[in-house]
Scaffold this motif. Structure first.
Motif, short mmCIF file in Angstrom:
data_model
loop_
_atom_site.label_atom_id
_atom_site.label_comp_id
_atom_site.label_asym_id
_atom_site.label_seq_id
_atom_site.Cartn_x
_atom_site.Cartn_y
_atom_site.Cartn_z
N PHE A 49 0.83 -1.20 0.00
CA PHE A 49 0.00 0.00 0.00
C PHE A 49 0.87 1.26 0.00
O PHE A 49 1.88 1.32 0.70
N GLN A 50 0.46 2.24 -0.80
CA GLN A 50 1.09 3.56 -0.74
C GLN A 50 0.30 4.40 0.27
O GLN A 50 -0.90 4.62 0.09
N PRO A 51 0.94 4.87 1.32
CA PRO A 51 0.22 5.49 2.45
C PRO A 51 -0.73 6.62 2.04
O PRO A 51 -1.87 6.66 2.49
N ASP A 52 -0.26 7.56 1.21
CA ASP A 52 -1.11 8.71 0.87
C ASP A 52 -2.38 8.27 0.14
O ASP A 52 -3.47 8.75 0.44
N VAL A 53 -2.22 7.38 -0.82
CA VAL A 53 -3.37 6.92 -1.58
C VAL A 53 -4.29 6.07 -0.70
O VAL A 53 -5.51 6.18 -0.77
N THR A 54 -3.70 5.26 0.15
CA THR A 54 -4.50 4.42 1.05
C THR A 54 -5.35 5.28 1.97
O THR A 54 -6.54 5.00 2.19
N LEU A 55 -4.77 6.33 2.53
CA LEU A 55 -5.53 7.21 3.42
C LEU A 55 -6.64 7.92 2.66
O LEU A 55 -7.74 8.14 3.20
N ALA A 56 -6.39 8.28 1.39
CA ALA A 56 -7.44 8.90 0.58
C ALA A 56 -8.59 7.93 0.36
O ALA A 56 -9.77 8.31 0.47
N LEU A 57 -8.27 6.67 0.08
CA LEU A 57 -9.31 5.67 -0.12
C LEU A 57 -10.06 5.38 1.17
O LEU A 57 -11.29 5.20 1.16
N ALA A 215 -6.61 11.26 -6.00
CA ALA A 215 -5.33 10.74 -5.50
C ALA A 215 -4.46 10.33 -6.68
O ALA A 215 -4.95 9.72 -7.64
N ALA A 216 -3.18 10.67 -6.63
CA ALA A 216 -2.24 10.31 -7.68
C ALA A 216 -1.41 9.11 -7.22
O ALA A 216 -0.75 9.17 -6.18
N LEU A 217 -1.45 8.04 -8.01
CA LEU A 217 -0.73 6.81 -7.67
C LEU A 217 0.46 6.65 -8.60
O LEU A 217 0.30 6.55 -9.82
N ASP A 218 1.65 6.64 -8.03
CA ASP A 218 2.88 6.49 -8.81
C ASP A 218 3.45 5.10 -8.58
O ASP A 218 2.93 4.32 -7.77
N HIS A 219 4.54 4.79 -9.26
CA HIS A 219 5.19 3.50 -9.08
C HIS A 219 5.80 3.41 -7.68
O HIS A 219 6.20 4.43 -7.09
N LEU A 220 5.89 2.22 -7.17
CA LEU A 220 6.44 1.97 -5.84
C LEU A 220 7.95 2.18 -5.84
O LEU A 220 8.60 2.12 -6.90
#
Length: 327
Positions: A49-57, A215-220
C-alpha cells in the motif's frame, strides 16, 4: 435483479485500526465488516500500500467521499481500491467503462422474461442502481475511457446527496448509507495527450470537479516493487533471484525515466516486470524473456536505447544494442 427486490439493510458492524490493518502510522479507525461476503475481493498478501493513496481511499470508505485515483498503467489503481475493500470486508464490484458501454448497460432496460409460462416485459436493473441500493463499493474502472454522453448518467450521483434518477421508471433512488463510489483513470479527463492511452476521452471539467478526492498513484520504490515480484515468482526468492529481480526493476526504472524525458514512447509497468520474471522462469534466461516481455512491444527506432538500459543493469549485450539509433 428487479427494482422490487429490497436491498439488504446491513452496514459496517465494526471498526478497525488503520495502523494494525494497513501498517500506516495513523491513529485513525475506519468502519468495516466482521465477515466477508461473496462480493468481497480476495486479500492479496503481497500487495504493497502507498500510504497517501491508502488514506485517501480510507476517507472514501469512512466519510463517503467520492475518490478518483489517477496514475500510469500498471501502478495498481484498481487493485489498490480492491485491496483496501478486501481488508475492510467491504463488498466491491468493478465496471470497465469501455467505449461500447451504453446508458442502458449502466441504468437498466426493459427485457422480456418468462414468468408463470408467459412472456412479460420487465425492467432489469443495470449495475449502477443495483450497487447504489446496497452496502457496496462501486469502482468505475478506466473512467476516462467512457463516452462523454454516457458519463453524464453519473452526474447526479456525484453530488452531495448521491441520488440517481431513473427516467424510464419515474423513480429517484437514494443511495444505501454504506454505498461508496470510486473511479480510476490514466489522464484525469485530459484525453490522449501523449499518445499512450488510445481511446481516452476528454471529460467535462464540471464532472471531474464533483469528485471530492483525487489521489495520484505512482510507481512503488524499487525495493518494494522487487519484493512484489519475488512474491509473485517464488523461485526468485533466493539470493541469486534477489539480484536478478533488482536488475529487472532497475531496467524498468530506466524506461520510466526515459519516458518522462521523452526518449521513449512506452515504459515498463510493474505488471510487465512480473511478466518478465515469470517468462525468465520459463525460458531460463532473462535476455530472451526481456525481448518477449517488453522489447518487442517497443518502437523499432527505440529498441537500441532499451537494449542499452538492459546492458547497463545486466552487463550483457543484446543484438538490438548494435542496431543504429534513429536520427
Amino acid at each position: 435483479m428487479t427494482t422490487g427486490t429490497p436491498p439488504p439493510p446491513a452496514g459496517p458492524d465494526t471498526r478497525v485500526a488503520v495502523k494494525d490493518v494497513f501498517g500506516i502510522d495513523s491513529p485513525l479507525t475506519v468502519p468495516a465488516y466482521r465477515e466477508p461476503t461473496a462480493h468481497v475481493p480476495e486479500v492479496d498478501t503481497a500487495y504493497r500500500f502507498q500510504p497517501d493513496v491508502t488514506l485517501a481511499l480510507l476517507a472514501g470508505f469512512a466519510r463517503n467521499r467520492r475518490v478518483l485515483v489517477q496514475g500510469l498503467h500498471g501502478t495498481g489503481k484498481s487493485s489498490h481500491v480492491e485491496q483496501v475493500a478486501a481488508r475492510l470486508n467491504w463488498p466491491c464490484v468493478r465496471v470497465n467503462l469501455d467505449g461500447h458501454l451504453s446508458r442502458l448497460d449502466l441504468i437498466g432496460r426493459d427485457a422480456v422474461v418468462l414468468r408463470d409460462g408467459q412472456q412479460v416485459t420487465e425492467f432489469q436493473e443495470g449495475i449502477v442502481p443495483w450497487a447504489l441500493q446496497r452496502p457496496m463499493a462501486l469502482i468505475l474502472d478506466e473512467y476516462d475511457a467512457g463516452r462523454p454522453d454516457v458519463m453524464f448518467v453519473l452526474q447526479r450521483m456525484l453530488e452531495s446527496d448521491g441520488k440517481l434518477t431513473l427516467l424510464d421508471r419515474n423513480r429517484v433512488l437514494a443511495p444505501h448509507p454504506a454505498f461508496r463510489l470510486f473511479a480510476t483513470a490514466n489522464t484525469v479527463g485530459l484525453g490522449n495527450l501523449n499518445g499512450l492511452y488510445h481511446g481516452a476521452q476528454r471529460l467535462n471539467h464540471a464532472q471531474i470537479d464533483r469528485w471530492h478526492v483525487v489521489a495520484a498513484l505512482d510507481h512503488l520504490p524499487a525495493e518494494e516493487e522487487a519484493a512484489i515480484v519475488r512474491s509473485r515468482v517464488p523461485s526468485l526468492a533466493d539470493e541469486d533471484g534477489r539480484t536478478l529481480v533488482a536488475a529487472m526493476v532497475a531496467v524498468a526504472g530506466l524506461t520510466r525515466q526515459g519516458f518522462r524525458a521523452g526518449d521513449l514512447s512506452t515504459l515498463m509497468s510493474p505488471r510487465t516486470v512480473i511478466t518478465w520474471a515469470e517468462n525468465t522462469e520459463i525460458f531460463g534466461d532473462p535476455a530472451p524473456a526481456f525481448r518477449l516481455s517488453f522489447l518487442n512491444k517497443c518502437d523499432e527506432a527505440e529498441r537500441p536505447l532499451v537494449a542499452e538500459y538492459f546492458q547497463r543493469c545486466f552487463d550483457r549485450e543484446l543484438p538490438e544494442s548494435c542496431a543504429p539509433a534513429a536520427t
